[in-house]
Design a protein around this motif. Structure first.
Motif, PDB file in Angstrom:
ATOM      1  N   GLY A 287       0.807  -1.209   0.000  1.00 28.65           N
ATOM      2  CA  GLY A 287       0.000   0.000   0.000  1.00 28.65           C
ATOM      3  C   GLY A 287       0.840   1.258   0.000  1.00 28.65           C
ATOM      4  O   GLY A 287       2.065   1.218   0.146  1.00 28.65           O
ATOM      5  N   TRP A 288       0.157   2.383  -0.188  1.00 26.80           N
ATOM      6  CA  TRP A 288       0.780   3.695  -0.139  1.00 26.80           C
ATOM      7  C   TRP A 288       0.144   4.516   0.978  1.00 26.80           C
ATOM      8  O   TRP A 288      -1.078   4.546   1.117  1.00 26.80           O
ATOM      9  CB  TRP A 288       0.593   4.429  -1.468  1.00 26.80           C
ATOM     10  N   PHE A 289       1.001   5.157   1.714  1.00 26.92           N
ATOM     11  CA  PHE A 289       0.582   6.090   2.752  1.00 26.92           C
ATOM     12  C   PHE A 289       1.271   7.424   2.486  1.00 26.92           C
ATOM     13  O   PHE A 289       2.259   7.475   1.759  1.00 26.92           O
ATOM     14  CB  PHE A 289       0.974   5.569   4.140  1.00 26.92           C
ATOM     15  N   ARG A 290       0.756   8.476   3.087  1.00 25.44           N
ATOM     16  CA  ARG A 290       1.408   9.772   2.939  1.00 25.44           C
ATOM     17  C   ARG A 290       1.325  10.543   4.241  1.00 25.44           C
ATOM     18  O   ARG A 290       0.425  10.333   5.057  1.00 25.44           O
ATOM     19  CB  ARG A 290       0.778  10.582   1.801  1.00 25.44           C
TER      20      ARG A 290
ATOM     21  N   ALA B 194      -3.851   4.182  -0.618  1.00 24.87           N
ATOM     22  CA  ALA B 194      -4.390   3.081  -1.410  1.00 24.87           C
ATOM     23  C   ALA B 194      -3.725   1.784  -0.998  1.00 24.87           C
ATOM     24  O   ALA B 194      -2.602   1.780  -0.468  1.00 24.87           O
ATOM     25  CB  ALA B 194      -4.167   3.329  -2.907  1.00 24.87           C
ATOM     26  N   ARG B 195      -4.422   0.674  -1.266  1.00 28.26           N
ATOM     27  CA  ARG B 195      -3.909  -0.635  -0.902  1.00 28.26           C
ATOM     28  C   ARG B 195      -4.301  -1.627  -1.975  1.00 28.26           C
ATOM     29  O   ARG B 195      -5.370  -1.504  -2.594  1.00 28.26           O
ATOM     30  CB  ARG B 195      -4.499  -1.075   0.440  1.00 28.26           C
ATOM     31  N   ILE B 196      -3.439  -2.659  -2.162  1.00 34.04           N
ATOM     32  CA  ILE B 196      -3.719  -3.691  -3.145  1.00 34.04           C
ATOM     33  C   ILE B 196      -3.182  -5.018  -2.632  1.00 34.04           C
ATOM     34  O   ILE B 196      -2.182  -5.044  -1.894  1.00 34.04           O
ATOM     35  CB  ILE B 196      -3.073  -3.319  -4.505  1.00 34.04           C
TER      36      ILE B 196
ATOM     37  N   GLY C 267      -8.407  -6.398  -5.033  1.00 38.32           N
ATOM     38  CA  GLY C 267      -8.749  -5.800  -3.756  1.00 38.32           C
ATOM     39  C   GLY C 267      -8.272  -4.386  -3.564  1.00 38.32           C
ATOM     40  O   GLY C 267      -7.972  -3.982  -2.440  1.00 38.32           O
ATOM     41  N   ALA C 268      -8.214  -3.599  -4.635  1.00 39.58           N
ATOM     42  CA  ALA C 268      -7.751  -2.217  -4.504  1.00 39.58           C
ATOM     43  C   ALA C 268      -8.735  -1.390  -3.689  1.00 39.58           C
ATOM     44  O   ALA C 268      -9.947  -1.466  -3.885  1.00 39.58           O
ATOM     45  CB  ALA C 268      -7.560  -1.594  -5.880  1.00 39.58           C
ATOM     46  N   VAL C 269      -8.189  -0.625  -2.763  1.00 39.89           N
ATOM     47  CA  VAL C 269      -8.975   0.262  -1.915  1.00 39.89           C
ATOM     48  C   VAL C 269      -8.304   1.627  -1.926  1.00 39.89           C
ATOM     49  O   VAL C 269      -7.082   1.712  -1.894  1.00 39.89           O
ATOM     50  CB  VAL C 269      -9.053  -0.280  -0.473  1.00 39.89           C
ATOM     51  N   TYR C 270      -9.122   2.685  -1.943  1.00 38.58           N
ATOM     52  CA  TYR C 270      -8.595   4.049  -2.013  1.00 38.58           C
ATOM     53  C   TYR C 270      -9.180   4.918  -0.906  1.00 38.58           C
ATOM     54  O   TYR C 270     -10.320   4.730  -0.489  1.00 38.58           O
ATOM     55  CB  TYR C 270      -8.943   4.686  -3.357  1.00 38.58           C
ATOM     56  N   ALA C 271      -8.399   5.876  -0.479  1.00 40.67           N
ATOM     57  CA  ALA C 271      -8.922   6.914   0.397  1.00 40.67           C
ATOM     58  C   ALA C 271      -9.895   7.779  -0.401  1.00 40.67           C
ATOM     59  O   ALA C 271      -9.729   7.956  -1.620  1.00 40.67           O
ATOM     60  CB  ALA C 271      -7.781   7.771   0.932  1.00 40.67           C
TER      61      ALA C 271
ATOM     62  N   CYS D 231       5.776   3.734   0.788  1.00 43.56           N
ATOM     63  CA  CYS D 231       5.338   2.405   0.398  1.00 43.56           C
ATOM     64  C   CYS D 231       5.344   1.534   1.648  1.00 43.56           C
ATOM     65  O   CYS D 231       6.240   1.658   2.494  1.00 43.56           O
ATOM     66  CB  CYS D 231       6.313   1.866  -0.644  1.00 43.56           C
ATOM     67  N   ALA D 232       4.352   0.652   1.769  1.00 38.37           N
ATOM     68  CA  ALA D 232       4.277  -0.237   2.909  1.00 38.37           C
ATOM     69  C   ALA D 232       3.832  -1.616   2.458  1.00 38.37           C
ATOM     70  O   ALA D 232       3.194  -1.751   1.413  1.00 38.37           O
ATOM     71  CB  ALA D 232       3.318   0.305   3.963  1.00 38.37           C
ATOM     72  N   ALA D 233       4.176  -2.601   3.268  1.00 39.45           N
ATOM     73  CA  ALA D 233       3.792  -3.973   2.948  1.00 39.45           C
ATOM     74  C   ALA D 233       3.423  -4.707   4.224  1.00 39.45           C
ATOM     75  O   ALA D 233       3.903  -4.367   5.307  1.00 39.45           O
ATOM     76  CB  ALA D 233       4.928  -4.686   2.226  1.00 39.45           C
TER      77      ALA D 233
END
Length: 123
Positions: free
Chosen positions: A33-36, A47-49, A56-60, A95-97
């Motif tokens: 996923g991405w965080f900021r 967002a996350r995948i 399973g993509a999810v968005y803010a 980036c996160a996992a």
């Protein structure tokens, strides 16, 4: 060896686009996923995948319709295509996992983080 390596940040004008990349070296995760985080603000999920597979993509809410997350299984690389950028998108992007839970709204559950890449959008 750093497990997550990001690239692609930069400075752009409002309305322009950027694409961030995050390559996972030697690891397979359940999701990425991405965080900021902007100065003075808490880290927020973007967002996350699920990986591999890319489902399973999810968005803010703040980025839905403008940002697109994707994953290339062969390269083990996640992307964030950011279109119609706004000044309020300015932040350090991380980036996160994770190997278990992948909630976009709770950063502490993500166990692996990249070093961050700066995105600056001017009006």
């Amino acid at each position: 060896q750093v497990p997550l390596v990001e690239s692609g940040g930069g400075s752009v004008q409002a309305g322009e686009s950027l694409r961030l990349s995050c390559t996972a070296s030697g690891y397979t995760f359940r999701c990425m996923g991405w965080f900021r985080q902007a100065p003075g603000n808490e880290r927020e999920g973007v967002a996350r995948i699920y990986t591999p597979g890319g489902g399973g993509a999810v968005y803010a809410d703040s980025v839905r319709g403008r940002f697109t997350i994707s994953h290339d299984n062969a390269k083990n690389t996640m992307y964030l295509q950011m279109d119609l950028l706004k000044p309020e998108d300015t932040a350090m992007y991380y980036c996160a996992a994770a190997t278990d839970s992948c909630p976009i709204n709770f950063a502490p559950l993500w166990g692996v983080w990249g070093q961050g890449t700066q995105v600056t959008v001017s009006s």
